[in-house]
Structure formats: C-alpha cells, structure tokens
Design a protein around this motif. Sequence first.
Motif, PDB file in Angstrom:
ATOM      1  N   GLU A 191      22.484  20.908 -72.225  1.00 32.31           N
ATOM      2  CA  GLU A 191      23.620  20.500 -73.061  1.00 32.31           C
ATOM      3  C   GLU A 191      23.989  19.060 -72.770  1.00 32.31           C
ATOM      4  OE1 GLU A 191      27.139  23.080 -72.924  1.00 32.31           O
ATOM      5  OE2 GLU A 191      25.728  24.712 -72.442  1.00 32.31           O
ATOM      6  N   ALA A 192      24.241  18.291 -73.816  1.00 32.07           N
ATOM      7  CA  ALA A 192      24.619  16.875 -73.681  1.00 32.07           C
ATOM      8  C   ALA A 192      25.786  16.730 -72.719  1.00 32.07           C
ATOM      9  CB  ALA A 192      25.009  16.317 -75.047  1.00 32.07           C
ATOM     10  N   GLY A 193      25.663  15.779 -71.792  1.00 31.89           N
ATOM     11  CA  GLY A 193      26.756  15.476 -70.864  1.00 31.89           C
ATOM     12  C   GLY A 193      26.741  16.314 -69.601  1.00 31.89           C
ATOM     13  N   LYS A 194      25.925  17.371 -69.563  1.00 32.82           N
ATOM     14  CA  LYS A 194      25.901  18.225 -68.360  1.00 32.82           C
ATOM     15  C   LYS A 194      24.897  17.705 -67.336  1.00 32.82           C
ATOM     16  CE  LYS A 194      26.222  22.805 -67.987  1.00 32.82           C
ATOM     17  NZ  LYS A 194      25.990  24.250 -68.249  1.00 32.82           N
ATOM     18  N   SER A 195      25.208  17.955 -66.065  1.00 29.66           N
ATOM     19  CA  SER A 195      24.287  17.577 -64.983  1.00 29.66           C
ATOM     20  C   SER A 195      23.568  18.820 -64.490  1.00 29.66           C
ATOM     21  CB  SER A 195      25.066  16.989 -63.815  1.00 29.66           C
ATOM     22  OG  SER A 195      25.594  15.760 -64.205  1.00 29.66           O
ATOM     23  N   TYR A 196      22.327  18.623 -64.118  1.00 26.47           N
ATOM     24  CA  TYR A 196      21.482  19.716 -63.630  1.00 26.47           C
ATOM     25  C   TYR A 196      20.836  19.289 -62.321  1.00 26.47           C
ATOM     26  CZ  TYR A 196      22.093  21.374 -68.395  1.00 26.47           C
ATOM     27  OH  TYR A 196      22.654  21.803 -69.572  1.00 26.47           O
ATOM     28  N   TRP A 197      20.643  20.243 -61.445  1.00 26.17           N
ATOM     29  CA  TRP A 197      19.991  19.976 -60.156  1.00 26.17           C
ATOM     30  C   TRP A 197      18.745  20.831 -60.075  1.00 26.17           C
ATOM     31  CZ3 TRP A 197      21.804  16.159 -57.023  1.00 26.17           C
ATOM     32  CH2 TRP A 197      23.064  15.650 -57.365  1.00 26.17           C
ATOM     33  N   TRP A 198      17.616  20.167 -60.263  1.00 27.40           N
ATOM     34  CA  TRP A 198      16.322  20.865 -60.264  1.00 27.40           C
ATOM     35  C   TRP A 198      15.912  21.171 -58.833  1.00 27.40           C
ATOM     36  CZ3 TRP A 198      11.502  18.870 -58.460  1.00 27.40           C
ATOM     37  CH2 TRP A 198      10.377  19.607 -58.834  1.00 27.40           C
ATOM     38  N   CYS A 199      15.450  22.396 -58.614  1.00 29.64           N
ATOM     39  CA  CYS A 199      15.002  22.824 -57.287  1.00 29.64           C
ATOM     40  C   CYS A 199      13.640  22.210 -56.986  1.00 29.64           C
ATOM     41  CB  CYS A 199      14.897  24.348 -57.242  1.00 29.64           C
ATOM     42  SG  CYS A 199      14.021  24.962 -55.777  1.00 29.64           S
ATOM     43  N   ALA A 200      13.560  21.416 -55.906  1.00 32.29           N
ATOM     44  CA  ALA A 200      12.319  20.765 -55.500  1.00 32.29           C
ATOM     45  C   ALA A 200      11.550  21.590 -54.471  1.00 32.29           C
ATOM     46  CB  ALA A 200      12.614  19.395 -54.914  1.00 32.29           C
ATOM     47  N   CYS A 201      12.247  22.458 -53.751  1.00 35.35           N
ATOM     48  CA  CYS A 201      11.619  23.193 -52.641  1.00 35.35           C
ATOM     49  C   CYS A 201      10.896  24.450 -53.122  1.00 35.35           C
ATOM     50  CB  CYS A 201      12.665  23.567 -51.600  1.00 35.35           C
ATOM     51  SG  CYS A 201      13.813  24.856 -52.115  1.00 35.35           S
ATOM     52  N   GLY A 202      11.284  24.961 -54.280  1.00 29.46           N
ATOM     53  CA  GLY A 202      10.673  26.170 -54.817  1.00 29.46           C
ATOM     54  C   GLY A 202      11.278  27.461 -54.290  1.00 29.46           C
ATOM     55  N   ARG A 203      12.301  27.366 -53.445  1.00 31.47           N
ATOM     56  CA  ARG A 203      12.857  28.578 -52.822  1.00 31.47           C
ATOM     57  C   ARG A 203      14.028  29.186 -53.575  1.00 31.47           C
ATOM     58  NH1 ARG A 203      13.389  27.764 -46.363  1.00 31.47           N
ATOM     59  NH2 ARG A 203      11.213  27.316 -45.909  1.00 31.47           N
ATOM     60  N   SER A 204      14.602  28.431 -54.496  1.00 35.02           N
ATOM     61  CA  SER A 204      15.801  28.914 -55.197  1.00 35.02           C
ATOM     62  C   SER A 204      15.533  30.229 -55.917  1.00 35.02           C
ATOM     63  CB  SER A 204      16.252  27.869 -56.212  1.00 35.02           C
ATOM     64  OG  SER A 204      17.283  28.385 -57.008  1.00 35.02           O
ATOM     65  N   LYS A 205      16.538  31.097 -55.953  1.00 32.77           N
ATOM     66  CA  LYS A 205      16.439  32.366 -56.690  1.00 32.77           C
ATOM     67  C   LYS A 205      16.880  32.154 -58.128  1.00 32.77           C
ATOM     68  CE  LYS A 205      15.347  35.190 -53.168  1.00 32.77           C
ATOM     69  NZ  LYS A 205      14.590  34.140 -52.435  1.00 32.77           N
ATOM     70  N   SER A 206      17.429  30.973 -58.447  1.00 38.81           N
ATOM     71  CA  SER A 206      17.823  30.720 -59.845  1.00 38.81           C
ATOM     72  C   SER A 206      17.037  29.548 -60.405  1.00 38.81           C
ATOM     73  CB  SER A 206      19.331  30.508 -59.979  1.00 38.81           C
ATOM     74  OG  SER A 206      19.874  29.895 -58.843  1.00 38.81           O
ATOM     75  N   GLN A 207      15.703  29.735 -60.438  1.00 37.85           N
ATOM     76  CA  GLN A 207      14.795  28.715 -60.970  1.00 37.85           C
ATOM     77  C   GLN A 207      15.112  28.417 -62.436  1.00 37.85           C
ATOM     78  OE1 GLN A 207      12.692  26.882 -59.341  1.00 37.85           O
ATOM     79  NE2 GLN A 207      13.079  27.924 -57.397  1.00 37.85           N
ATOM     80  N   PRO A 208      14.935  27.145 -62.873  1.00 34.90           N
ATOM     81  CA  PRO A 208      14.336  26.059 -62.109  1.00 34.90           C
ATOM     82  C   PRO A 208      15.343  25.242 -61.297  1.00 34.90           C
ATOM     83  CG  PRO A 208      14.714  25.311 -64.345  1.00 34.90           C
ATOM     84  CD  PRO A 208      15.173  26.760 -64.283  1.00 34.90           C
ATOM     85  N   PHE A 209      16.558  25.769 -61.156  1.00 29.11           N
ATOM     86  CA  PHE A 209      17.609  24.968 -60.532  1.00 29.11           C
ATOM     87  C   PHE A 209      17.908  25.373 -59.091  1.00 29.11           C
ATOM     88  CE2 PHE A 209      18.410  24.820 -65.173  1.00 29.11           C
ATOM     89  CZ  PHE A 209      17.957  23.524 -65.336  1.00 29.11           C
ATOM     90  N   CYS A 210      18.508  24.442 -58.376  1.00 25.20           N
ATOM     91  CA  CYS A 210      18.828  24.595 -56.953  1.00 25.20           C
ATOM     92  C   CYS A 210      19.953  25.606 -56.731  1.00 25.20           C
ATOM     93  CB  CYS A 210      19.264  23.221 -56.433  1.00 25.20           C
ATOM     94  SG  CYS A 210      19.825  23.217 -54.725  1.00 25.20           S
ATOM     95  N   ASP A 211      19.789  26.464 -55.751  1.00 26.08           N
ATOM     96  CA  ASP A 211      20.867  27.386 -55.367  1.00 26.08           C
ATOM     97  C   ASP A 211      21.255  27.188 -53.901  1.00 26.08           C
ATOM     98  OD1 ASP A 211      18.860  28.544 -53.867  1.00 26.08           O
ATOM     99  OD2 ASP A 211      19.098  30.559 -54.719  1.00 26.08           O
ATOM    100  N   GLY A 212      20.808  26.070 -53.307  1.00 29.45           N
ATOM    101  CA  GLY A 212      21.155  25.772 -51.912  1.00 29.45           C
ATOM    102  C   GLY A 212      20.142  26.276 -50.902  1.00 29.45           C
ATOM    103  N   SER A 213      19.109  26.982 -51.373  1.00 31.51           N
ATOM    104  CA  SER A 213      18.119  27.562 -50.453  1.00 31.51           C
ATOM    105  C   SER A 213      17.249  26.527 -49.749  1.00 31.51           C
ATOM    106  CB  SER A 213      17.207  28.549 -51.191  1.00 31.51           C
ATOM    107  OG  SER A 213      17.964  29.591 -51.753  1.00 31.51           O
TER     108      SER A 213
END
Length: 79
Positions: free
Chosen positions: A17-39
Amino acid sequence: MAEPDTPQKAPYPVDVEAGKSYWWCACGRSKSQPFCDGSHKGTDFSPVAFQADKSEKLWFCGCKRSAKKPFCDGTHQKL
Ligand code: FES
Ligand code: FES
C-alpha cells in the motif's frame, strides 16, 4: 557471514500500500514471511526496509539470495 534460511525457492507476491513501510526478512527465520517478525535476533542478519510509493503487487524474495533485496531477481531458479 552465515547463510540465510530458505523459507521457499520462490518469491512471495504482496499487494503493498502506498505510504506504508515494510521490513523484509533477510535471515529467513521469520514465521510471517516475507516480512521480519524479530526472529533474526542473535544472528548476523537485519531486516531490509522498503517504503511503498504506490499501491501495487510486488514480488518479495523468498529464497533470501536475491542480489536485488528485498525483491526477487530470479536467483531462486539457480538454487
Ligand atoms: Fe528475519 Fe527479522 S526475522 S530479518
Ligand atoms: Fe529469491 Fe526469487 S525468490 S530470487
């Protein structure tokens, strides 16, 4: 640098969505792919920030080995 996990050897389509920020998971461990969940805590990885300027469908890398992070660049086809 440790290798990231590979949640899937294919991209994740996401309607951003326009204006929203997203944090893509780089480590591959997140349970809410493709985004970071702090894992990534305790690993060498940090999430990659992306801010959407418009609402559209984008393809986020699921293999975590793209050269154009956070997006798929086709690298998953060589894994
Ligand atoms: Fe993977 Fe945060 S959970 S980068
Ligand atoms: Fe990673 Fe395509 S899913 S390059």
